[in-house]
Design an enzyme around this catalytic site. Sequence first.
Site, PDB file in Angstrom:
ATOM      1  N   GLY A  91       0.817  -1.210   0.000  1.00 24.05           N
ATOM      2  CA  GLY A  91       0.000   0.000   0.000  1.00 24.05           C
ATOM      3  C   GLY A  91       0.849   1.256   0.000  1.00 24.05           C
ATOM      4  N   SER A 162      -3.269   9.212   8.695  1.00 18.15           N
ATOM      5  CA  SER A 162      -2.707   8.270   7.717  1.00 18.15           C
ATOM      6  C   SER A 162      -1.432   8.859   7.128  1.00 18.15           C
ATOM      7  CB  SER A 162      -3.691   7.975   6.589  1.00 18.15           C
ATOM      8  OG  SER A 162      -2.988   7.320   5.532  1.00 18.15           O
ATOM      9  N   ASP A 314       0.589  -0.632  13.153  1.00 19.67           N
ATOM     10  CA  ASP A 314       0.932  -1.944  12.588  1.00 19.67           C
ATOM     11  C   ASP A 314       1.121  -3.021  13.655  1.00 19.67           C
ATOM     12  OD1 ASP A 314       0.742  -0.977  10.027  1.00 19.67           O
ATOM     13  OD2 ASP A 314       2.871  -0.478   9.876  1.00 19.67           O
TER      14      ASP A 314
HETATM   15  C1  S3P Z   1       2.806   3.344   6.447  1.00 21.21           C
HETATM   16  C2  S3P Z   1       1.778   3.939   7.095  1.00 21.21           C
HETATM   17  C3  S3P Z   1       0.750   3.205   7.838  1.00 21.21           C
HETATM   18  C4  S3P Z   1       1.134   1.748   8.062  1.00 21.21           C
HETATM   19  C5  S3P Z   1       1.770   1.116   6.884  1.00 21.21           C
HETATM   20  C6  S3P Z   1       3.000   1.886   6.444  1.00 21.21           C
HETATM   21  C7  S3P Z   1       3.774   4.197   5.756  1.00 21.21           C
HETATM   22  O1  S3P Z   1      -0.435   3.302   7.130  1.00 21.21           O
HETATM   23  O2  S3P Z   1       0.019   0.993   8.459  1.00 21.21           O
HETATM   24  O3  S3P Z   1       2.153  -0.206   7.169  1.00 21.21           O
HETATM   25  O4  S3P Z   1       4.897   3.751   5.482  1.00 21.21           O
HETATM   26  O5  S3P Z   1       3.416   5.357   5.473  1.00 21.21           O
HETATM   27  P1  S3P Z   1      -1.437   4.547   7.367  1.00 21.21           P
HETATM   28  O6  S3P Z   1      -0.677   5.600   8.094  1.00 21.21           O
HETATM   29  O7  S3P Z   1      -1.854   5.014   6.031  1.00 21.21           O
HETATM   30  O8  S3P Z   1      -2.528   3.996   8.220  1.00 21.21           O
END
Ligand code: S3P
Length: 434
Positions: A91, A162, A314
């Site tokens: 993601g 986020s 996480d």
């Molecule tokens: C991440 C942000 C988090 C986390 C993901 C990694 C990042 O997601 O859960 O594993 O590297 O920006 P969100 O902040 O969008 O919830």
Amino acid sequence: MSRLVASPSPGFGGTATLPGDKSVSHRALILAAMAEGESRLTGLADNEDVARTRAAVEALGANIVEDGDALQVTGRVWTSPDAPIDCGNSGTTARLLMGACAGVDGLAATLTGDASLSARPMKRVTEPLSRMGARFEGGDTLPITVHGARLGGIDHEGRIPSAQVKSAILLAGLRSGGPVRVVEPFSSRDHTEVMLAQFGVEGAIEEVVKGMAVSLGERRSLTPTDITIPGDPSSAAFLWAAAAVVEGGEVTTPGICVNATRTGFLEALDAMGADVRLDNERLQSGEPVADVTVRHRRLTPIEWGPDHVAATIDELPLLAICAAFAEGETLLEGLGELRVKESDRLGAVAAGLAANGVSVFPTGDALRILGRHRVRGGGTVATAGDHRIAMGFLVLGLAADNPVTIDDGSGIATSFPAFVETMRALGATIEEPA
Ligand code: S3P
């Protein structure tokens, strides 16, 4: 499918070196690839997610050469890739790239992902980037094509913290002439802000009535630099958890990122009565780093609310697993985001705990866990291909009365390919059944 079984492992402990932080690695690759000139990255994470980001920035025009344990990255203004970019399970790759591509006028890139990533919501990123002037083909899920444009500014107020949304906007904002500001109710991880400063970009962070606001300053051009990536606290968390729940457990992990936006799990373990120690605290490429030691103590339950969620995001499934060993009722609240991670982590952790004899009550976006010092174990857990669910339940098996089986350990390579090997070296019994 590779099943794995974790069995009681008294005497778990020792010292282990962790791979580089995944979040910091993604950002180092993206910013180095955008900065015109040569940057050197040391200690990058060697997992599948980060490999996706590396391949993506190469497809967008960066040149990367390996040099011992470092990467020499030559950045340039990105151009349209010849083929769709496969973000795999990541993601962070998909969402940060959307932002970074959005500001390159005339660039078009199609992003795809695996089945899990293709089911995760993307509007949270495409909506604000569209307001800045970028154009997207596709709906709320991948595949999506991003068309870069000359961008205006934005004042974005997020309902949920986020880091991926915040980072996408900041990366797009690097090539926008207008004012760029993102407000979150609680600060999500701030690695993008920290690394932007390392690359010479001006920004500001301030407390506002509605939470924390991050804005870009006047100077937005990136100057190539050298970055050393700290150890990954979200991978170390599995070792810390094992040390906390196994009778007599103790583990030391040198050089871990202890940025306050990532230390929620350590704070929770400390609040539950585990012995948590930070030594040799220092700054490395702008990130706070320390040697972290965790020792077993009888755990007590905690209440962990929405104000703690961002810094523990996480590790929440793992926290629920630790709570199974804390005699009494633990309440975890504000977990709604767990439903849209690599799997429905709220559902997966509740089902996995129940399969191992733990009394667990999911209601709405909360989880109530009735912990006992002894956990029955003996269950088989459906991981839904999710790396953190897989590793979390293997930890449960190290301290439960009976071995715990996970249906599929292949997802672990997403973030921590050396997990099983690292745990075995510390005395964990984790085997592939015949
Ligand atoms: C991440 C942000 C988090 C986390 C993901 C990694 C990042 O997601 O859960 O594993 O590297 O920006 P969100 O902040 O969008 O919830």
